[in-house]
Design a protein around this motif. Structure first.
Motif, PDB file in Angstrom:
ATOM      1  N   GLU A  82      55.590-157.163  93.176  1.00 44.44           N
ATOM      2  CA  GLU A  82      54.751-158.179  93.817  1.00 44.44           C
ATOM      3  C   GLU A  82      55.369-158.788  95.072  1.00 44.44           C
ATOM      4  N   TYR A  83      56.700-158.657  95.241  1.00 46.89           N
ATOM      5  CA  TYR A  83      57.343-159.203  96.438  1.00 46.89           C
ATOM      6  C   TYR A  83      57.544-158.152  97.526  1.00 46.89           C
ATOM      7  N   ASP A  96      59.906-168.205 103.814  1.00 46.42           N
ATOM      8  CA  ASP A  96      59.879-168.897 102.521  1.00 46.42           C
ATOM      9  C   ASP A  96      61.036-169.873 102.389  1.00 46.42           C
ATOM     10  N   TRP A 108      65.388-171.650  96.183  1.00 47.62           N
ATOM     11  CA  TRP A 108      64.381-171.340  95.156  1.00 47.62           C
ATOM     12  C   TRP A 108      64.779-171.990  93.832  1.00 47.62           C
ATOM     13  N   GLY A 158      61.962-156.025  97.541  1.00 49.72           N
ATOM     14  CA  GLY A 158      61.949-157.475  97.664  1.00 49.72           C
ATOM     15  C   GLY A 158      62.528-158.239  96.495  1.00 49.72           C
ATOM     16  N   ASP A 159      62.809-157.544  95.391  1.00 49.66           N
ATOM     17  CA  ASP A 159      63.358-158.240  94.217  1.00 49.66           C
ATOM     18  C   ASP A 159      64.232-157.284  93.410  1.00 49.66           C
ATOM     19  N   LEU A 207      58.126-158.856 104.180  1.00 51.12           N
ATOM     20  CA  LEU A 207      59.025-159.754 103.461  1.00 51.12           C
ATOM     21  C   LEU A 207      59.082-161.094 104.178  1.00 51.12           C
TER      22      LEU A 207
END
Length: 204
Positions: free
Chosen positions: A108-109, A42, A167, A87-88, A37
């Motif tokens: 995907e995360y 990010d 984000w 992750g999401d 992660l």
């Protein structure tokens, strides 16, 4: 058939209990991945991108930045065992079929990370009050005791909220407004970081 499934309802206790059980089983699964992660990394990248566009400006920026900085310092001192995380983890990624079976989609995360980060995203995307969030944390800990203290969870919720806030700012800088979530993540960053710091300071 995915079209016969409904999204998780944050106000439905049965849905939430199933989500907690699902997340807990994932964290205890022992499965691994070469990916990790990247919330903090990010977060810094979003800052750099926003600064390059002269869009890294918002009300109480210095206050939020200092709150997050202090929380990160405390979080890094807490003992954490990295596990496989989704992750999401938020409502649109939990699907419930007609029999009540739950699925978790969009991986995907996913990566190895602090398990509380999945709880952080779940709460950050909800309309929970602070007390509801604390109750959610207590239920999770009953499924997965000893993972972290309440203050660590609250600090992670604040950090994750700040990640999603930046984000959202970046999305809006690209002409993609995110609506009420922008202010929600701004407010949650303040609220959860402040409460986490209060608890960390109490134990000094």
């Amino acid at each position: 058939d995915v079209y016969k499934r409904q999204l998780l309802d944050y106000e439905n206790d049965e849905d939430v209990d199933k989500a907690i059980d699902f997340i807990s089983r994932l964290h205890r699964s022992g499965k691994t991945t070469p990916y990790e992660l990247r919330f903090e990394k990010d977060l810094e990248e979003f800052k750099e991108k926003l600064q390059k566009r002269n869009r890294f400006e918002f009300e109480d920026k210095e206050i939020l930045e200092e709150l997050v900085r202090q929380v990160i310092q405390y979080l890094h001192k807490d003992p954490v065992e990295f596990v496989l995380c989704h992750g999401d983890c938020y409502s649109p990624n939990f699907l419930v079929d007609e029999e009540g079976n739950m699925s978790l989609i969009d991986w995907e995360y996913s990566g190895m990370g602090d398990p509380t980060s999945d709880i952080g995203t779940f709460v950050a995307c909800s309309d929970y009050t602070l007390e509801q969030a604390k109750e959610f944390i207590r239920i999770y800990l009953e499924h997965n005791p000893g993972v972290a203290s309440e203050r660590h969870f609250l600090g992670i919720i604040g950090l994750v909220s700040y990640y999603w806030f930046l984000w959202a700012l970046f999305q809006e800088s690209n002409g993609k407004p995110v609506g009420e979530f922008l202010y929600k993540w701004y407010r949650y960053t303040k609220q959860y970081c402040t409460e986490a710091l209060r608890l960390y300071e109490e134990e000094k």
